[in-house]
Design a protein around this motif. Structure first.
Motif, PDB file in Angstrom:
ATOM      1  N   ASN A   9      -1.039 -10.581  -0.554  1.00 31.40           N
ATOM      2  CA  ASN A   9      -0.945 -10.517   0.898  1.00 31.40           C
ATOM      3  C   ASN A   9      -0.097  -9.331   1.349  1.00 31.40           C
ATOM      4  O   ASN A   9      -0.410  -8.659   2.337  1.00 31.40           O
ATOM      5  N   GLN A  10       0.995  -9.084   0.616  1.00 27.05           N
ATOM      6  CA  GLN A  10       1.852  -7.945   0.958  1.00 27.05           C
ATOM      7  C   GLN A  10       1.082  -6.642   0.812  1.00 27.05           C
ATOM      8  O   GLN A  10       1.200  -5.731   1.631  1.00 27.05           O
ATOM      9  N   GLY A  11       0.256  -6.553  -0.242  1.00 19.92           N
ATOM     10  CA  GLY A  11      -0.553  -5.361  -0.430  1.00 19.92           C
ATOM     11  C   GLY A  11      -1.571  -5.185   0.673  1.00 19.92           C
ATOM     12  O   GLY A  11      -1.840  -4.065   1.118  1.00 19.92           O
ATOM     13  N   ALA A  12      -2.150  -6.305   1.131  1.00 21.45           N
ATOM     14  CA  ALA A  12      -3.114  -6.227   2.235  1.00 21.45           C
ATOM     15  C   ALA A  12      -2.440  -5.731   3.503  1.00 21.45           C
ATOM     16  O   ALA A  12      -2.995  -4.922   4.249  1.00 21.45           O
ATOM     17  N   PHE A  13      -1.214  -6.236   3.751  1.00 24.30           N
ATOM     18  CA  PHE A  13      -0.467  -5.777   4.920  1.00 24.30           C
ATOM     19  C   PHE A  13      -0.187  -4.282   4.843  1.00 24.30           C
ATOM     20  O   PHE A  13      -0.354  -3.541   5.813  1.00 24.30           O
ATOM     21  N   VAL A  14       0.235  -3.828   3.661  1.00 22.53           N
ATOM     22  CA  VAL A  14       0.547  -2.414   3.476  1.00 22.53           C
ATOM     23  C   VAL A  14      -0.682  -1.551   3.736  1.00 22.53           C
ATOM     24  O   VAL A  14      -0.617  -0.531   4.430  1.00 22.53           O
ATOM     25  N   LYS A  15      -1.812  -1.958   3.192  1.00 20.72           N
ATOM     26  CA  LYS A  15      -3.040  -1.188   3.370  1.00 20.72           C
ATOM     27  C   LYS A  15      -3.448  -1.142   4.834  1.00 20.72           C
ATOM     28  O   LYS A  15      -3.771  -0.081   5.384  1.00 20.72           O
ATOM     29  N   GLN A  16      -3.414  -2.298   5.501  1.00 22.69           N
ATOM     30  CA  GLN A  16      -3.817  -2.356   6.905  1.00 22.69           C
ATOM     31  C   GLN A  16      -2.866  -1.560   7.785  1.00 22.69           C
ATOM     32  O   GLN A  16      -3.299  -0.791   8.663  1.00 22.69           O
ATOM     33  N   ALA A  17      -1.583  -1.747   7.577  1.00 20.03           N
ATOM     34  CA  ALA A  17      -0.598  -1.032   8.393  1.00 20.03           C
ATOM     35  C   ALA A  17      -0.677   0.466   8.171  1.00 20.03           C
ATOM     36  O   ALA A  17      -0.463   1.258   9.094  1.00 20.03           O
ATOM     37  N   SER A  18      -0.991   0.896   6.944  1.00 20.55           N
ATOM     38  CA  SER A  18      -1.117   2.324   6.649  1.00 20.55           C
ATOM     39  C   SER A  18      -2.245   2.947   7.461  1.00 20.55           C
ATOM     40  O   SER A  18      -2.093   4.022   8.043  1.00 20.55           O
ATOM     41  N   ILE A  19      -3.378   2.248   7.518  1.00 23.59           N
ATOM     42  CA  ILE A  19      -4.525   2.761   8.281  1.00 23.59           C
ATOM     43  C   ILE A  19      -4.189   2.836   9.765  1.00 23.59           C
ATOM     44  O   ILE A  19      -4.461   3.840  10.440  1.00 23.59           O
ATOM     45  N   ILE A  20      -3.595   1.774  10.281  1.00 23.85           N
ATOM     46  CA  ILE A  20      -3.261   1.747  11.709  1.00 23.85           C
ATOM     47  C   ILE A  20      -2.205   2.793  12.040  1.00 23.85           C
ATOM     48  O   ILE A  20      -2.288   3.484  13.063  1.00 23.85           O
ATOM     49  N   ALA A  21      -1.192   2.912  11.177  1.00 30.00           N
ATOM     50  CA  ALA A  21      -0.131   3.888  11.420  1.00 30.00           C
ATOM     51  C   ALA A  21      -0.686   5.300  11.460  1.00 30.00           C
ATOM     52  O   ALA A  21      -0.328   6.105  12.329  1.00 30.00           O
ATOM     53  N   LEU A  22      -1.584   5.608  10.541  1.00 30.53           N
ATOM     54  CA  LEU A  22      -2.163   6.943  10.504  1.00 30.53           C
ATOM     55  C   LEU A  22      -3.009   7.214  11.734  1.00 30.53           C
ATOM     56  O   LEU A  22      -2.912   8.281  12.345  1.00 30.53           O
ATOM     57  N   SER A  23      -3.841   6.241  12.135  1.00 32.49           N
ATOM     58  CA  SER A  23      -4.701   6.441  13.304  1.00 32.49           C
ATOM     59  C   SER A  23      -3.875   6.562  14.578  1.00 32.49           C
ATOM     60  O   SER A  23      -4.167   7.383  15.446  1.00 32.49           O
ATOM     61  N   MET A  24      -2.823   5.744  14.676  1.00 36.61           N
ATOM     62  CA  MET A  24      -1.981   5.814  15.867  1.00 36.61           C
ATOM     63  C   MET A  24      -1.193   7.119  15.895  1.00 36.61           C
ATOM     64  O   MET A  24      -0.977   7.700  16.969  1.00 36.61           O
ATOM     65  N   MET A 152      -8.397  -6.704  13.864  1.00 37.79           N
ATOM     66  CA  MET A 152      -7.061  -6.841  13.283  1.00 37.79           C
ATOM     67  C   MET A 152      -6.879  -8.206  12.651  1.00 37.79           C
ATOM     68  O   MET A 152      -6.339  -8.343  11.553  1.00 37.79           O
ATOM     69  N   GLY A 153      -7.330  -9.256  13.358  1.00 39.52           N
ATOM     70  CA  GLY A 153      -7.216 -10.607  12.830  1.00 39.52           C
ATOM     71  C   GLY A 153      -8.029 -10.822  11.569  1.00 39.52           C
ATOM     72  O   GLY A 153      -7.649 -11.610  10.694  1.00 39.52           O
ATOM     73  N   MET A 154      -9.142 -10.099  11.457  1.00 45.73           N
ATOM     74  CA  MET A 154      -9.976 -10.163  10.250  1.00 45.73           C
ATOM     75  C   MET A 154      -9.412  -9.294   9.135  1.00 45.73           C
ATOM     76  O   MET A 154     -10.002  -9.196   8.061  1.00 45.73           O
ATOM     77  N   LYS A 155      -8.267  -8.637   9.412  1.00 46.42           N
ATOM     78  CA  LYS A 155      -7.595  -7.743   8.456  1.00 46.42           C
ATOM     79  C   LYS A 155      -8.524  -6.603   8.033  1.00 46.42           C
ATOM     80  O   LYS A 155      -8.584  -6.209   6.869  1.00 46.42           O
ATOM     81  N   THR A 156      -9.240  -6.094   9.045  1.00 44.39           N
ATOM     82  CA  THR A 156     -10.114  -4.937   8.856  1.00 44.39           C
ATOM     83  C   THR A 156      -9.645  -3.868   9.830  1.00 44.39           C
ATOM     84  O   THR A 156     -10.076  -3.824  10.982  1.00 44.39           O
ATOM     85  N   ALA A 157      -8.749  -3.019   9.395  1.00 45.56           N
ATOM     86  CA  ALA A 157      -8.105  -2.068  10.293  1.00 45.56           C
ATOM     87  C   ALA A 157      -8.965  -0.832  10.554  1.00 45.56           C
ATOM     88  O   ALA A 157      -8.746  -0.129  11.542  1.00 45.56           O
ATOM     89  N   PHE A 158      -9.937  -0.562   9.704  1.00 48.67           N
ATOM     90  CA  PHE A 158     -10.709   0.675   9.821  1.00 48.67           C
ATOM     91  C   PHE A 158     -11.409   0.817  11.173  1.00 48.67           C
ATOM     92  O   PHE A 158     -11.332   1.890  11.791  1.00 48.67           O
ATOM     93  N   PRO A 159     -12.116  -0.225  11.682  1.00 49.35           N
ATOM     94  CA  PRO A 159     -12.775  -0.058  12.993  1.00 49.35           C
ATOM     95  C   PRO A 159     -11.798   0.284  14.114  1.00 49.35           C
ATOM     96  O   PRO A 159     -12.096   1.135  14.962  1.00 49.35           O
ATOM     97  N   ALA A 521       3.557   3.554   0.016  1.00 46.98           N
ATOM     98  CA  ALA A 521       2.128   3.276   0.145  1.00 46.98           C
ATOM     99  C   ALA A 521       1.720   3.184   1.596  1.00 46.98           C
ATOM    100  O   ALA A 521       0.567   3.463   1.957  1.00 46.98           O
ATOM    101  N   LEU A 522       2.633   2.797   2.460  1.00 45.46           N
ATOM    102  CA  LEU A 522       2.335   2.639   3.874  1.00 45.46           C
ATOM    103  C   LEU A 522       2.422   3.938   4.658  1.00 45.46           C
ATOM    104  O   LEU A 522       1.807   4.089   5.708  1.00 45.46           O
ATOM    105  N   LEU A 523       3.183   4.909   4.154  1.00 43.60           N
ATOM    106  CA  LEU A 523       3.371   6.160   4.884  1.00 43.60           C
ATOM    107  C   LEU A 523       2.101   7.007   4.860  1.00 43.60           C
ATOM    108  O   LEU A 523       1.476   7.163   3.814  1.00 43.60           O
ATOM    109  N   PRO A 524       1.707   7.583   6.013  1.00 45.98           N
ATOM    110  CA  PRO A 524       0.509   8.419   6.066  1.00 45.98           C
ATOM    111  C   PRO A 524       0.773   9.826   5.562  1.00 45.98           C
ATOM    112  O   PRO A 524       0.721  10.809   6.302  1.00 45.98           O
ATOM    113  N   ILE A 525       1.098   9.948   4.244  1.00 49.25           N
ATOM    114  CA  ILE A 525       1.382  11.246   3.635  1.00 49.25           C
ATOM    115  C   ILE A 525       0.588  11.360   2.336  1.00 49.25           C
ATOM    116  O   ILE A 525       0.104  10.361   1.806  1.00 49.25           O
ATOM    117  N   PRO A 526       0.408  12.582   1.792  1.00 48.81           N
ATOM    118  CA  PRO A 526      -0.363  12.753   0.558  1.00 48.81           C
ATOM    119  C   PRO A 526       0.199  11.945  -0.606  1.00 48.81           C
ATOM    120  O   PRO A 526       1.414  11.732  -0.722  1.00 48.81           O
TER     121      PRO A 526
END
Length: 534
Positions: A9-24, A152-159, A521-526
């Motif tokens: 679950n923590q990994g899922a949060f990290v992945k989702q937050a990373s996508i949202i952070a980068l897009s925002m 977001m609730g479906m934990k699909t941050a890409f859309p 892993a959450l930071l939007p960097i290379p």
């Protein structure tokens, strides 16, 4: 829940937050960049009208769409965690209907109430044109918020990420195009209205993108609903009540804090005039510097904390519904660490380099650095407050942030009233009251969180190492810019100083091991840089 499940679950949060952070981040950077030529076109006076109109739009946006994202994401994620697929998908359809009605109502309110809002509430008749131009966007904002909350609730941050970036690209392009198209130095309000109208085009594109992406996965979701045999099934009426019960406190909390900007603008026009020192043009300039520079520049790093709070809400909600306190604590502390890694250096950088940054970004209108110098600290307190608010929402205590925000706003009003009428302080009174407002709100939210859950975020762990790296960065920037400004043009000196300041900050973080593996892993960097800093 087992340890592997918690880690998953923590990994899922990290992945989702990373996508949202980068897009925002991309969206905010685009929004920030387009304000530079817009300020050059409109000047501080036109910027004041635009900022005032946009502050009203922001408040109404939170009512129609802003609260829907965390509310819908929380309600959907809770039902998904309990295996109630049908209830989760039906909740989205209920939210879509409710939000569409709210959007139409908000558009009518802004369109027909623009004159009252600009003349009576903001004490600025010229803001009328920006408010009117922004009204049509309200029709689309409600459905946009429902779609984003659902994904977001479906934990699909890409859309959500694709929608945000698409929206901002078209917003920037059309806002600048229409502002230049309608520019008339004698009728500056036409250009302001053109810039505001571009926002609606961006919202339309963002919604179209989400509808298209939803159509691609709709069949998969329908198959999940067919397989779902869980009971009881919620009726649309029941879900509407649940949605309003959840969205109402979120809306109140968000609106109260968002009201700080319209309140500042309204009181600034009145109290600066009351001081008897400033004429109408000087007041517009000061208000324009506050809205178009201070709020704009401090809002960029705070947006990253906003992305983390959006991502952490459904994750905390799902963990809380399963009574997994360890996962809740992990998500909160991860989000807080990331928020501090970004907000602390941003605050110090803005304070130390205030005047050079404004001269670099707004060469034609560089005034206003004193506000950043004194007020950059609000970035840290706003970021903390966002994380704590999201945590309280996630653990089912939505009304507590409402109380915190209300008290913060009440404290802000008398500070504004007295300080802005002092000629030597003037608009700086709004900056000081903003800092106090968010300190009070954050402290109250922290108290409520501990009282309700016994959870105390690890502030020492989150802030200690970033403070060490930031202190060295701030000293380096201060000394280096003073030296470089003597041997090269001012704007070049600023660019070199900022680049070297970032390098110093990252280097010190690497030395003191200031970033954990899950944080990197959450930071939007290379990825290559991630491997170096952990």
């Amino acid at each position: 829940m087992t340890a592997p499940d918690t880690a998953k679950n923590q990994g899922a949060f990290v992945k989702q937050a990373s996508i949202i952070a980068l897009s925002m981040l991309i969206g905010r950077v685009l929004g920030f960049i387009y304000r530079l030529p817009l300020t050059g076109l409109l000047g501080d006076e036109g910027n004041a009208w635009y900022s005032m109109g946009y502050s009203v739009y922001t408040v109404v946006l939170l009512v129609t769409a802003g609260a829907l994202i965390p509310a819908v994401s929380k309600l959907v994620s809770e039902r998904m965690a309990l295996g109630q697929m049908r209830n989760a998908h039906c909740m989205f359809h209920t939210a879509l209907k409710v939000s569409t009605i709210m959007g139409f109502a908000a558009a009518l309110m802004l369109w027909f109430g623009a004159r009252f809002i600009s003349n009576i509430m903001l004490n600025s008749p010229q803001a009328f044109y920006a408010i009117r131009a922004l009204a049509p966007a309200m029709v689309l904002l409600g459905p946009l918020g429902a779609f984003r909350g659902y994904f977001m609730g479906m934990k699909t941050a890409f859309p959500m990420a694709v929608s945000q970036v698409s929206e901002q690209i078209f917003n920037v392009g059309f806002s600048l195009f229409l502002a230049f198209l309608f520019f008339d130095a004698e009728r500056l309000h036409r250009s302001v209205a053109g810039a505001a109208a571009g926002t609606g085009i961006g919202v339309l594109v963002g919604l179209v993108v989400l509808i298209f992406l939803y159509s691609l996965v709709q069949r998969d979701y329908q198959r999940q609903m067919v397989k779902d045999l869980s009971r009881p099934l919620e009726t649309e009426r029941q879900q509407a009540k649940i949605l309003f019960a959840m969205a109402a406190p979120i809306t109140l909390s968000m609106v109260m804090l968002a009201l700080t900007s319209p309140l500042d603008f309204s009181m600034a026009n009145a109290r600066l005039a009351y001081s008897g020192v400033f004429n109408e043009f000087e007041i517009s300039e000061l208000v324009g510097q506050f809205g178009g520079k201070f709020i704009l520049l401090t809002g960029l790093p705070v947006a990253m904390a906003g992305a983390l709070s959006h991502a952490v809400t459904p994750e905390i909600s799902a963990s809380h519904s399963l009574q997994d306190k360890q996962a809740v604590c992990g998500s909160v502390n991860t989000a807080l660490r990331l928020a501090m890694l970004i907000s602390i250096p941003a605050a110090v950088g803005l304070a130390v380099m205030a005047d050079p940054i404004l001269a670099l970004l707004f060469p034609s209108f560089p005034d206003g650095g004193f506000m950043l110098m004194w007020g950059a600290a609000c970035v840290v307190f706003m970021a903390i407050n966002q994380i704590l608010t999201a945590t309280l929402f996630g653990v089912g205590k939505p009304y507590m942030p409402v109380v915190a925000a209300g008290v913060g706003l009440l404290v802000k009003i008398p500070i504004n009233h007295y300080l802005m009428a002092v000629p030597e302080i003037n608009i700086l009174g709004a900056v000081i009251s903003t800092i106090v407002c968010f300190i009070v709100a954050a402290l109250l939210n922290l108290f409520f969180l501990y009282r309700a859950t016994g959870l105390m975020p690890r502030f020492g762990e989150a802030m200690g190492k970033p403070l060490v790296a930031t202190t060295l960065m701030g000293v380096t920037c201060f000394v280096l810019h003073a030296v470089l400004a003597m041997i090269m043009p001012g704007r070049a000196a600023t660019v070199f100083t900022l680049i070297l300041g970032v390098l110093v900050y990252v280097t010190v973080l690497m030395i003191v091991r200031g970033v954990r593996e899950e944080d990197a892993a959450l930071l939007p960097i290379p990825k290559s840089l991630k491997r170096r800093i952990i």
